[in-house]
Design an enzyme around this catalytic site. Structure first.
Site, short mmCIF file in Angstrom:
data_model
loop_
_atom_site.label_atom_id
_atom_site.label_comp_id
_atom_site.label_asym_id
_atom_site.label_seq_id
_atom_site.Cartn_x
_atom_site.Cartn_y
_atom_site.Cartn_z
N SER A 20 -4.39 -7.81 8.72
CA SER A 20 -3.70 -6.53 8.86
C SER A 20 -2.82 -6.64 10.10
O SER A 20 -3.31 -6.88 11.20
CB SER A 20 -4.71 -5.40 9.02
N ASP A 24 0.81 -1.22 0.00
CA ASP A 24 0.00 0.00 0.00
C ASP A 24 0.84 1.27 0.00
O ASP A 24 0.62 2.17 -0.81
CB ASP A 24 -0.93 0.04 1.22
N ARG A 54 2.80 5.18 17.07
CA ARG A 54 2.43 6.27 16.15
C ARG A 54 3.05 7.61 16.55
O ARG A 54 3.58 8.30 15.71
CB ARG A 54 0.90 6.37 16.00
N ASP A 101 -5.41 4.43 14.08
CA ASP A 101 -4.07 4.91 13.72
C ASP A 101 -4.12 6.23 12.94
O ASP A 101 -3.25 7.09 13.11
CB ASP A 101 -3.30 3.83 12.94
N1 ARG Z 1 -6.50 -1.93 17.27
C1 ARG Z 1 -5.16 -1.69 17.71
C2 ARG Z 1 -4.98 -0.24 18.04
O1 ARG Z 1 -5.77 0.54 17.63
C3 ARG Z 1 -4.13 -2.18 16.73
C4 ARG Z 1 -4.04 -1.47 15.45
C5 ARG Z 1 -3.08 -2.13 14.55
N2 ARG Z 1 -2.92 -1.46 13.33
C6 ARG Z 1 -2.94 -2.08 12.15
N3 ARG Z 1 -2.81 -1.35 11.09
N4 ARG Z 1 -3.12 -3.36 12.04
O2 ARG Z 1 -4.06 0.12 18.72
#
Ligand code: ARG
Length: 401
Positions: free
Chosen positions: A175, A14, A95, A124
């Site tokens: 993912s 991506d 992040r 995110d």
């Molecule tokens: N749901 C978790 C969070 O918001 C993990 C997110 C993981 N991100 C991803 N792009 N798979 O912290």
């Protein structure tokens, strides 16, 4: 001068396609920025070359693994932060450090805009953009997957059409986001919340059902920071890595939850955080002997609020900073050793010692040498129950009318 956009680059399909996609949609030059937060996998040089091969005018890699461990994982450990009582904030804390490096790169390369590869459904995107708003209020944000309609099918077609140096056939059904603090897996088969995770989902942990021999480990802390393992001095990064290996081999730190995203969706998540969960367990047990009762009770609620703020993308917010100051103050005496056994998916503490402990053997003992004056208990209980007793007298009186 041509406009420049800094892109948070992972090396995956991506974000590789996003380089050219953003270029075509906006006419801007793209600078790819990859940040090492201990995610492992490909070398950063391989990732850098791929970004250039996909049309980035510059590709910049930042080794932030020690910074991430010291300034992001350690505060999470000091807070014993578990969102909804389960999730040690693996993605949520990475992040902000990525944002820091994106903003730094934007300044260095004279970019006006920052781009990331998140969809419009997750947390995110919020963490990236709130972070960027805070650290670089003049910078604009775009998300090609969300704002420029870059779907997976279009990404594959674009990559094949342009002959980009990136694999398009290997379709991962999940993912995945990972760093040294842990690993998050979502989507696909896991979206049916009755489906148990299959073996192939896990990477940081071995199956706890068939563990090797128990592994006893002693973790030493100084003011809440892990400083030695089995007497050998370590940095926080080394401590997390070593425990990822040892607790991971025992299947410690597997988490399967449905959690509340900030955008209002409940979502199924599988996490693996062997090092993080072993460290949080040890740290909490050391706090149990070194932090005074009222301070400890209050700290638990602060830690919970801290976890919510960080989950919700408020890493750089004033309230988070104030809570950090409180938590830091509580860590003054959190110094000592915790011994624990890692085995079969569990990390169980079986010994603790500290020069700053509040555990008083003479007060606690039921043997001779007891210095606790039991005659004081009677009056204490009388007064402690007084207010509820007066109220209950009133309840009886009113009901009798
Ligand atoms: N749901 C978790 C969070 O918001 C993990 C997110 C993981 N991100 C991803 N792009 N798979 O912290």
């Amino acid at each position: 001068m041509t406009e420049r956009i800094v892109l948070a680059y992972s090396g995956g399909l991506d974000t590789s396609v996003a380089i050219g996609w953003i270029g075509e949609a906006t006419g801007a030059e793209v600078i790819a920025v990859a940040v090492d937060v201990g995610q492992g996998g490909e070398s950063l040089e391989t990732i850098r070359q791929r970004a250039l091969g996909c049309g980035a005018v510059e590709a910049y890699v930042a080794d932030a693994s020690d910074e991430f461990a010291n300034e992001y994982c350690v505060p999470t450990l000091k807070a014993n932060a578990l969102y909804q009582g389960h999730y040690p904030l693996v993605s949520a804390i990475s992040r902000p450090v990525i944002v820091k490096h994106l903003v730094k790169a934007a300044r260095e390369f004279g970019a006006t805009t920052v781009a990331h590869g998140c969809t419009g459904k997750g947390n995110d995107q919020v963490r990236f953009e709130v972070g960027i708003q805070t650290l670089g209020p003049d910078l604009k944000c775009i998300a090609p997957v969300r704002d420029l309609a870059l779907t997976r099918d279009k990404a594959i077609a674009f990559a094949e059409d342009k002959g980009l140096p990136i694999e398009t056939t290997k379709k991962n059904p999940y993912s995945i986001d990972q760093n040294v603090w842990g690993r998050a897996v979502e989507t696909g088969y896991l979206e049916d919340i009755w489906n148990a995770p299959t073996k192939d989902i896990y990477d940081y942990t071995a199956a706890p059902e068939f563990p090797p021999a128990p592994d006893e480990v002693t973790i030493s802390f100084e003011a809440g920071v892990p400083v030695a393992i089995d007497g050998v001095k370590v940095t926080p990064l080394q401590a997390i890595k070593e425990l990822n290996r040892r607790a991971g081999a025992q299947g410690v730190g597997r988490i399967d939850v449905v959690e509340d995203r900030l955008v209002g969706i409940k979502s199924r998540e599988i996490y693996e955080a062997p090092g993080a969960m072993a460290l949080i367990t040890a740290h909490k047990h050391l706090e149990d002997i070194t932090i005074e009762r009222e301070q400890a009770r209050f700290k638990a609620t602060v830690g919970q609020r801290w976890a919510e703020l960080v989950y919700d993308g408020q890493w750089f917010s004033p309230l988070k900073r104030s809570l950090d100051a409180f938590i830091e103050d509580t860590q003054r005496y959190v110094t000592g050793d915790i011994r624990m056994v890692l085995h079969g998916g569990q990390a169980i503490v079986n010994g603790r010692r500290s020069g700053t402990s509040l555990y008083d053997f003479d007060l606690a003992t039921y043997d001779t040498g007891d210095t606790f004056d039991q005659s004081m208990a009677r009056g204490f209980i009388e007064l402690w129950g007084m207010s509820a007793k007066v109220a209950s007298g009133r309840d009886i009186r009113v009901a009798g009318k």
